[in-house]
Scaffold this motif. Structure first.
Motif, short mmCIF file in Angstrom:
data_model
loop_
_atom_site.label_atom_id
_atom_site.label_comp_id
_atom_site.label_asym_id
_atom_site.label_seq_id
_atom_site.Cartn_x
_atom_site.Cartn_y
_atom_site.Cartn_z
N TYR A 5 -6.22 -36.28 -31.62
CA TYR A 5 -4.93 -36.62 -32.23
C TYR A 5 -4.50 -35.50 -33.04
O TYR A 5 -3.53 -35.08 -33.07
N MET B 109 1.60 -44.20 -27.84
CA MET B 109 0.35 -44.05 -28.58
C MET B 109 -0.72 -44.64 -27.93
O MET B 109 -1.93 -44.22 -27.58
N LEU C 137 1.84 -39.01 -24.72
CA LEU C 137 2.12 -39.43 -25.95
C LEU C 137 3.47 -39.60 -26.23
O LEU C 137 4.07 -40.79 -26.51
N ARG D 36 -1.65 -32.85 -32.45
CA ARG D 36 -0.70 -32.56 -33.51
C ARG D 36 -0.49 -31.29 -34.17
O ARG D 36 0.69 -30.71 -34.15
#
Length: 84
Positions: free
Chosen positions: A4, A31, A26, A8
């Motif tokens: 993640y 999530m 996503l 990100r």
């Protein structure tokens, strides 16, 4: 978690590689769906090796410590009797 954070960072940097990291899943499915896909595609990371902990103190130092506590208690109880 690492997957993640990597996704990100790539998404924030505008990196097109974020698309291959599941950004579409996503954003489009949430999530929970992203975690499910990642858990199927990514290998389960092994926990980092634990650093060897220090060996327990030798018995002598433990016994010495107990003796110091015992003698201290004896001295303090004698001192209390003298003061009282």
């Amino acid at each position: 978690m690492e997957a993640y954070e990597g996704l990100r960072q790539r998404a924030l940097a505008g990196d097109c590689g974020a698309c291959s990291g599941g950004l579409g899943i996503l954003v489009g499915q949430g999530m929970g769906a992203w975690i499910e896909v990642c858990s199927q595609l990514l290998p389960v990371p092994l926990p980092p090796p634990r650093a060897s902990s220090a060996p327990p103190p030798p018995l002598a130092s433990t016994v010495e410590r107990e003796l110091v506590v015992m003698v201290t208690q004896m001295i303090l109880s004698t001192a209390k009797e003298l003061v009282a």
